[in-house]
Structure formats: C-alpha cells, structure tokens
Design a protein around this motif. Sequence first.
Motif, PDB file in Angstrom:
ATOM      1  N   LYS A 163      20.599   5.273  -1.810  1.00 43.22           N
ATOM      2  CA  LYS A 163      19.850   4.003  -1.926  1.00 43.22           C
ATOM      3  C   LYS A 163      19.044   3.630  -3.234  1.00 43.22           C
ATOM      4  O   LYS A 163      19.204   2.695  -3.467  1.00 43.22           O
ATOM      5  N   SER A 164      18.706   4.788  -3.777  1.00 43.59           N
ATOM      6  CA  SER A 164      18.066   4.387  -5.283  1.00 43.59           C
ATOM      7  C   SER A 164      18.373   5.312  -6.091  1.00 43.59           C
ATOM      8  O   SER A 164      18.915   6.538  -5.743  1.00 43.59           O
ATOM      9  N   VAL A 165      18.112   5.133  -7.488  1.00 43.27           N
ATOM     10  CA  VAL A 165      18.174   6.206  -8.529  1.00 43.27           C
ATOM     11  C   VAL A 165      16.966   6.234  -9.257  1.00 43.27           C
ATOM     12  O   VAL A 165      16.216   5.235  -9.747  1.00 43.27           O
ATOM     13  N   ILE A 206      10.527  -0.231  -2.562  1.00 37.07           N
ATOM     14  CA  ILE A 206      11.563   0.420  -2.360  1.00 37.07           C
ATOM     15  C   ILE A 206      11.926   0.505  -1.082  1.00 37.07           C
ATOM     16  O   ILE A 206      13.094   0.252  -0.666  1.00 37.07           O
ATOM     17  N   GLU A 207      11.104   0.945  -0.238  1.00 34.68           N
ATOM     18  CA  GLU A 207      11.047   1.084   1.263  1.00 34.68           C
ATOM     19  C   GLU A 207      11.473  -0.318   1.991  1.00 34.68           C
ATOM     20  O   GLU A 207      12.502  -0.221   2.723  1.00 34.68           O
ATOM     21  N   ILE A 208      10.782  -1.263   1.581  1.00 34.04           N
ATOM     22  CA  ILE A 208      11.093  -2.821   1.985  1.00 34.04           C
ATOM     23  C   ILE A 208      12.629  -2.974   1.869  1.00 34.04           C
ATOM     24  O   ILE A 208      13.261  -3.622   2.429  1.00 34.04           O
ATOM     25  N   ALA A 209      13.055  -2.801   0.322  1.00 32.59           N
ATOM     26  CA  ALA A 209      14.359  -3.300  -0.096  1.00 32.59           C
ATOM     27  C   ALA A 209      15.377  -2.570   0.228  1.00 32.59           C
ATOM     28  O   ALA A 209      16.488  -2.969   0.577  1.00 32.59           O
ATOM     29  N   THR A 210      15.122  -1.169   0.822  1.00 27.83           N
ATOM     30  CA  THR A 210      16.248  -0.520   1.363  1.00 27.83           C
ATOM     31  C   THR A 210      16.251  -0.598   2.780  1.00 27.83           C
ATOM     32  O   THR A 210      17.250   0.282   3.333  1.00 27.83           O
ATOM     33  N   ARG A 211      15.486  -1.236   3.464  1.00 26.98           N
ATOM     34  CA  ARG A 211      15.476  -1.337   5.032  1.00 26.98           C
ATOM     35  C   ARG A 211      16.805  -1.854   5.469  1.00 26.98           C
ATOM     36  O   ARG A 211      17.329  -1.618   6.686  1.00 26.98           O
ATOM     37  N   ASP A 230      21.403 -10.352  -0.718  1.00 27.45           N
ATOM     38  CA  ASP A 230      21.806 -11.742  -1.140  1.00 27.45           C
ATOM     39  C   ASP A 230      21.694 -11.948  -2.703  1.00 27.45           C
ATOM     40  O   ASP A 230      22.484 -12.707  -3.124  1.00 27.45           O
ATOM     41  N   GLU A 231      20.752 -11.124  -3.180  1.00 25.94           N
ATOM     42  CA  GLU A 231      20.501 -11.560  -4.637  1.00 25.94           C
ATOM     43  C   GLU A 231      19.782 -10.112  -5.069  1.00 25.94           C
ATOM     44  O   GLU A 231      19.166  -9.378  -4.434  1.00 25.94           O
ATOM     45  N   VAL A 232      20.057  -9.910  -6.449  1.00 30.89           N
ATOM     46  CA  VAL A 232      19.585  -8.709  -7.242  1.00 30.89           C
ATOM     47  C   VAL A 232      18.274  -9.094  -7.989  1.00 30.89           C
ATOM     48  O   VAL A 232      18.218  -9.961  -8.645  1.00 30.89           O
ATOM     49  N   TYR A 233      17.020  -8.339  -7.932  1.00 27.20           N
ATOM     50  CA  TYR A 233      15.913  -8.871  -8.192  1.00 27.20           C
ATOM     51  C   TYR A 233      15.575  -7.645  -9.184  1.00 27.20           C
ATOM     52  O   TYR A 233      15.823  -6.386  -8.824  1.00 27.20           O
ATOM     53  N   ARG A 234      14.491  -7.810 -10.331  1.00 25.49           N
ATOM     54  CA  ARG A 234      13.883  -6.754 -11.182  1.00 25.49           C
ATOM     55  C   ARG A 234      12.452  -7.087 -10.830  1.00 25.49           C
ATOM     56  O   ARG A 234      11.856  -8.142 -11.100  1.00 25.49           O
TER      57      ARG A 234
END
Length: 277
Positions: free
Chosen positions: A180-182, A246-251, A256-260
């Motif tokens: 899910k994340s790095v 990170i928890e919200i984003a990987t839920r 739809d789109e990539v954000y930073r």
Amino acid sequence: MKDVFEYTNYRQYIADYYAEKKAASSFTWREFAKVAGFSSSVYLKYVSEGRFSLSEDAVERVAKAMDLVGVRFDYFAEMVRLDHAKTDKAKKEVFGRMLAIADQNKAKILEGDSFRFFENWKNPVIRELAPAMPGAKPLALAHACRPKISAAEVSESLNFLVKADLLQKDESGNYKQTQKSVTTGPMGVTPVAVRGLHRQMGEIALDAIEGVQQNERHFSGVTVGITQNAYDEIVAEIAAFRRKVIEIATREDATDEVYRLNVQFFPMTNKNGNKKG
C-alpha cells in the motif's frame, strides 16, 4: 561474511569483518591493524566506531587486509568516499558510482532500489498512477502527469518499479501495487535521495500555486513562536497526521487522481539571534 555489496557503510563492514574473524579464531584488533600496516593497535577499532576516519591513503591497505580485490576493492573505496562526502550532491555522485559497480557485476545493493525510488518524483507518481489507469500505455500515463513527462520516462520508471518489486504487471499489461505504501526505513544513503525529492516536490508545489485551480489544491500556513518542547510536540502531531492521511488514502482501492502532500515546518529565525543580552 556477507558480500561487501550488501553494505553502504564501510565502518560497519570493517566491524562485521572483525567480528566474524574474532568468532572463528583469536583474532584481535592489534593483529588486524598490523596486517593493514598501522602502528596503533586500536586505529581500526576507532575507525569502525566512527571516532576516526579512514584516509584515502589507507584504503588500499585496509581493503587488502580484508582480501578485497578488483571490483570489491573499488566498491569499498567508494564507500569510504561516500562517508567523506560533505554535500548531498557529492553523496549522490559517489553512490551512483557504487550502484554502477554493483550493476556491472550483477550484484544488488540492498539500499539501491530505495535510493532510486526516492531519487526522482516520477517514480512515486507513476507507482500510484499506473494501477489507476488499467491498460494505459506509457504515452497516456505521460499525458496524465503534472508536470508533463515523456513516454520514454514513463517506460523507464515502470521498468524500474517492476524490477524493484514495487509494481506487478499481469498478463493483460495492467499494474498492481505490491504494497500500500513505501517508506524510507532506517537506511543510511536513502535520506540523501529523499531530501532531493523534497526539493523537487517543493518546486512542483510552487508551480501549482498558479497552475492549478484553487478548488483542486489547498495551501495554508501559520507563523508561530515556539520552544524546543513545543517543537517536539508539534513534530509528533505532524507524524500522527501523516499516518492518518495514509490511512484515509489507502482505505479504498480506487484512485481518481494522484496528489502530493508536503508538510513543511522550519525555522525562520536563528536561535542565537533571538537571545537578548
């Protein structure tokens, strides 16, 4: 003994070499120093502990004492130069030579993939974007990126991400994340690449102030006077906030789109200049 290519810290390699020899015999630091041609019996011990630094003139003697020859000597010498390098630019140049030596000899530096991943903003963006666009070719992925990049750059990033096991490609040509994340983890050289990534992302953020509609981006800031205790508490809150993001984003699996998200908290004054006489 692990291969020298598994190290990025020459001091740790010397310490591990000594520990392995010591475990197998009555090997001593005095004997090690003598073989390497040093009069001080504790010199190499102090080098391994970070008290002394190995000079360029001593590199060959120490490498020879540890039976490092050919490309392994070259790699060890670059590790010493990496330790001596003072700037991020110099460290990146040296580590690049280390990676090249390892690649040419079909060896893998354990930290190499992490360094390469964080070295360029394209890699984390493509890692998020490719799974969100099933069946998309490199040109379509390139057109979706902000700032714009070429299809060749996308292909290069995709090849790296698959090789590094950060993306998996199925028979239909679709990509899936392996995790899910790095995160950077407790690595020695990778933070150099991460600092470079922060600079790149900061420049992209500046462009977004004018180049992205206000309802698609969020910028805010606050200037405060704090103590060291307040700083520590705020940093802890920022870390907790990042984990929540990170928890919200990987839920959800969909994208739809990539954000930073850049979280920046830095001093605007000098401590010494704030103290009144």
